[in-house]
Design a protein around this motif. Sequence first.
Motif, short mmCIF file in Angstrom:
data_model
loop_
_atom_site.label_atom_id
_atom_site.label_comp_id
_atom_site.label_asym_id
_atom_site.label_seq_id
_atom_site.Cartn_x
_atom_site.Cartn_y
_atom_site.Cartn_z
N ILE A 83 -11.32 -5.81 6.98
CA ILE A 83 -11.91 -4.48 6.75
C ILE A 83 -12.18 -3.78 8.09
O ILE A 83 -11.96 -2.57 8.23
N PHE A 86 -9.02 -2.50 9.33
CA PHE A 86 -8.66 -1.34 8.50
C PHE A 86 -9.40 -0.09 9.00
O PHE A 86 -8.79 0.99 9.12
N SER A 98 -3.40 1.27 8.41
CA SER A 98 -4.57 1.47 7.54
C SER A 98 -4.28 0.94 6.14
O SER A 98 -5.08 0.19 5.56
N THR A 99 -3.13 1.31 5.58
CA THR A 99 -2.77 0.84 4.23
C THR A 99 -2.50 -0.66 4.22
O THR A 99 -2.81 -1.34 3.24
N LEU A 102 -5.89 -2.38 4.35
CA LEU A 102 -6.58 -2.12 3.09
C LEU A 102 -5.96 -2.95 1.97
O LEU A 102 -6.68 -3.49 1.11
N THR A 106 -7.92 -5.68 -0.23
CA THR A 106 -7.89 -5.59 -1.69
C THR A 106 -7.32 -6.86 -2.30
O THR A 106 -7.81 -7.36 -3.32
N PRO A 112 -12.50 -3.67 -2.08
CA PRO A 112 -12.14 -2.70 -1.03
C PRO A 112 -11.19 -1.60 -1.46
O PRO A 112 -10.96 -0.65 -0.71
N TYR A 149 0.29 2.26 0.50
CA TYR A 149 -0.70 1.27 0.07
C TYR A 149 -0.15 0.38 -1.04
O TYR A 149 -0.24 -0.86 -0.97
#
Length: 351
Positions: A83, A86, A98-99, A102, A106, A112, A149
């Motif tokens: 995280i 991220f 970032s994706t 993330l 997740t 998240p 993502y």
Amino acid sequence: MITDVLTAVALYLAIQEFNKVVFKKQKLLIELDKYAPDVAELIQTPMEMHYIPLKVALCYLLNPYTVMSCVAKSTCAINNTVIAFFILATIKGSAFLSTLFLALATYQSLYPLTLFAPALLYLLQRQFIPVKLKSKSFQLYTMQYGALYLCNLGVIICLSFFLLNSWDFIPSVYGFILSVPDLTPNIGLFWYFFAEMFEHFSLFFVCVFQINVFFYTIPLAIKLKEHPVFFMFVQMAIISIFKSYPTVGDVALYMAFLPVWNHLYRFLRNTFILSCVLIVCSLLFPVLWHLWIYAGSANSNFYYAITLTFNIGQILLVSDYFYAFLRREYYLTHGLHLTRPDGTEAMLVLK
């Protein structure tokens, strides 16, 4: 230990970059006369912001909750690291990384997913794309970020399938998180409630409890669309409070961000009381656990009472920061000294 150090480094770099963005935004708004003339004392100066990244890193590393999580060898430290990276990738403006981080977060703990919204808002802001549902640029960028993502998450899940040659891990991981079959006592809100509940009501209330984590995302996104990093902080706090199997490591992660909002301290209302509540509850956790499990002189009601108080303390803490943030934003545009039409001093009340 290594993961905690990596988390602290990532948070340091993320807040360092965020401070640069905040300073540039403040300078632009001052030049455009968007601030009231009597709010100079509310403006953050470079001197005040200089040590904030170091404070954030130390606040995470030296937090007793982080130390306890490290001693317990909790895998929460790995999730915190993912995280943190991220957040760093988002603030740096890298949509792909970032994706990716993330998706990893997740994949590990599901919740998240709610950080998708603040990350998207921050990247839209960085690209100077207005947040308007009918805007083609907004729709296109949202679709691109969402597709990245989903692709990253899909690749990770498929890799898991190829390693295990089975899809059994999906109900074992995500089904376990959502259905809450293990009612071992923890610092969360689920275990006692469902241990006492009749079986035929459990599905309905599991859904109600789980919705709490996701329910606040949309209203917060509407209210804080201009402040995605604060939105991210609030959302992390909500996850740590309302997730089905929380740990003290989750609390340590969002509390590391408190120094970022040190300019809100003058507007906080219950700092001392809430600090005492959280400290006392943290000290009573092991005491009441020992009395219940080992000494046999207490029962689950004692332990759950402290759990409930601890979570209420967290909710009030986040609410206090949210109130302080909105109050400061209002003062910045309307001025510190508010007056009624008749010239008397007015009091700001947020509803």
